[in-house]
Design an enzyme around this catalytic site. Structure first.
Site, mmCIF file in Angstrom:
data_model
loop_
_atom_site.group_PDB
_atom_site.id
_atom_site.type_symbol
_atom_site.label_atom_id
_atom_site.label_comp_id
_atom_site.label_asym_id
_atom_site.label_seq_id
_atom_site.Cartn_x
_atom_site.Cartn_y
_atom_site.Cartn_z
ATOM 1 N N PRO A 89 0.814 -1.223 0.000
ATOM 2 C CA PRO A 89 0.000 0.000 0.000
ATOM 3 C C PRO A 89 0.847 1.273 0.000
ATOM 4 O O PRO A 89 0.363 2.341 -0.336
ATOM 5 C CB PRO A 89 -0.803 -0.109 1.293
ATOM 6 C CG PRO A 89 -0.720 -1.526 1.701
ATOM 7 C CD PRO A 89 0.600 -2.030 1.201
ATOM 8 N N GLU A 116 1.955 -8.413 8.719
ATOM 9 C CA GLU A 116 2.043 -6.959 8.913
ATOM 10 C C GLU A 116 2.839 -6.292 7.811
ATOM 11 O O GLU A 116 2.745 -5.106 7.566
ATOM 12 C CB GLU A 116 2.692 -6.637 10.281
ATOM 13 C CG GLU A 116 1.782 -6.948 11.473
ATOM 14 C CD GLU A 116 0.370 -6.378 11.225
ATOM 15 O OE1 GLU A 116 -0.583 -7.187 11.219
ATOM 16 O OE2 GLU A 116 0.251 -5.164 10.963
ATOM 17 N N ARG A 154 -1.546 -6.919 -21.130
ATOM 18 C CA ARG A 154 -2.387 -6.444 -22.225
ATOM 19 C C ARG A 154 -1.606 -5.601 -23.225
ATOM 20 O O ARG A 154 -2.016 -5.428 -24.368
ATOM 21 C CB ARG A 154 -3.578 -5.668 -21.687
ATOM 22 C CG ARG A 154 -4.491 -6.507 -20.795
ATOM 23 C CD ARG A 154 -5.708 -5.737 -20.331
ATOM 24 N NE ARG A 154 -6.705 -5.663 -21.418
ATOM 25 C CZ ARG A 154 -6.869 -4.630 -22.212
ATOM 26 N NH1 ARG A 154 -6.115 -3.562 -22.037
ATOM 27 N NH2 ARG A 154 -7.782 -4.626 -23.166
ATOM 28 N N ASP A 169 -8.744 1.547 -25.227
ATOM 29 C CA ASP A 169 -9.000 1.326 -23.800
ATOM 30 C C ASP A 169 -9.319 2.619 -23.058
ATOM 31 O O ASP A 169 -8.869 3.691 -23.446
ATOM 32 C CB ASP A 169 -7.723 0.789 -23.135
ATOM 33 C CG ASP A 169 -7.707 -0.724 -23.075
ATOM 34 O OD1 ASP A 169 -6.654 -1.272 -22.768
ATOM 35 O OD2 ASP A 169 -8.756 -1.321 -23.365
#
Ligand code: 4FV
Length: 245
Positions: A89, A116, A154, A169
């Site tokens: 994150p 963690e 892709r 896209d």
């Protein structure tokens, strides 16, 4: 393109065995290898985590197995990977542009965290990049690793049957996509827009561009900030009585 993924859940990657990615692997466009982190532990309990220095809740993943795994990958690839990516994150947000940039490289290694987190020395001494797929906390780095592989793959020539669809896209032109319709022309009272049945390709092109501009302005005005709008775009927005500035 070569992709190596280091994880304590090698069984989690079946989504990379099916559909476009699965076919691309069969056709040799993508070489994806899943490495079990526990194979790089040295104790009989195959321990990959330990208690955090300084105390606190949860466990931290040990550095040694990750370093040993990437050493083995380097040996197997016979070259230094282009990117050693830590999924977390705290990383740079994955975007269309970042995926396209990574697709231009030869070899990606993805390190999947759990618990963690991972000992900081993996971030400092092993990872070349840190990527987040979004501002939320997942139970593991496996899903982010698969999202990154899918988004990057892709762009690899031949993976997506029709390259034009990659061009069209969302985000490819910095705009959200226009709506899509197929048969029947009317369903439960909902009609397909006349212009799409007209066969007038120029009118269809303008309608689709106008819809992309409208949707982007309404849903993701942040994207339009970066996008250089053409004179035609401004006319289309004016015609739709939409104010960009
Ligand atoms: C994540 C994300 C993410 C954090 C703790 C795995 C988890 C556990 N990775 N984008 N969002 N990772 O939540 O990439 O180690």
């Amino acid at each position: 393109m070569r992709v190596d993924i280091v994880t304590i859940f090698p069984e989690a990657f079946t989504p990379l065995e099916i559909s476009m990615i699965g076919r691309a692997r069969e056709r040799g466009l993508l070489q994806i290898t899943i490495w079990d982190l526990r194979d790089f532990t040295t104790d009989r309990h195959r321990q990959v985590d330990d208690a955090p220095y300084g105390g606190g809740a949860g466990m931290v993943m040990k550095p040694e197995p990750f370093f040993a795994a990437v050493d083995a990958i380097r040996a197997a690839a016979g070259a230094e990977p282009s990117h050693v990516i830590l999924t977390s994150p705290q990383g740079a947000r994955l975007t269309h542009a970042l995926a396209e940039e990574m697709a231009g490289t030869r070899h990606l290694v993805l390190l999947c965290g759990h618990y963690e987190g991972i000992d900081e020395r993996v971030r400092e001494g092993l990872a070349t990049d840190e990527i987040s797929i979004g501002d939320y906390v997942l139970t593991g780095g496996e899903l982010p690793a698969m999202v990154i592989v899918d988004a990057v793959a892709r762009f690899v020539p031949g993976v997506v049957g029709d390259a034009a669809s990659v061009e069209a896209d969302s985000f490819a032109q910095g705009l959200l996509d226009h709506s899509h319709y197929t048969r029947p022309p009317e369903f439960r009272g909902m009609k397909v827009p006349e212009v799409l049945l007209s066969g007038n390709h120029e009118a269809i092109r303008r309608w689709r561009r106008a819809q992309r501009l409208r949707r982007t302005l309404e849903r993701r005005p942040d994207l339009l900030k970066h996008e250089a709008l053409s004179e035609e775009d401004r006319r289309l927005l004016d015609a739709a009585d939409l104010d960009i500035d």
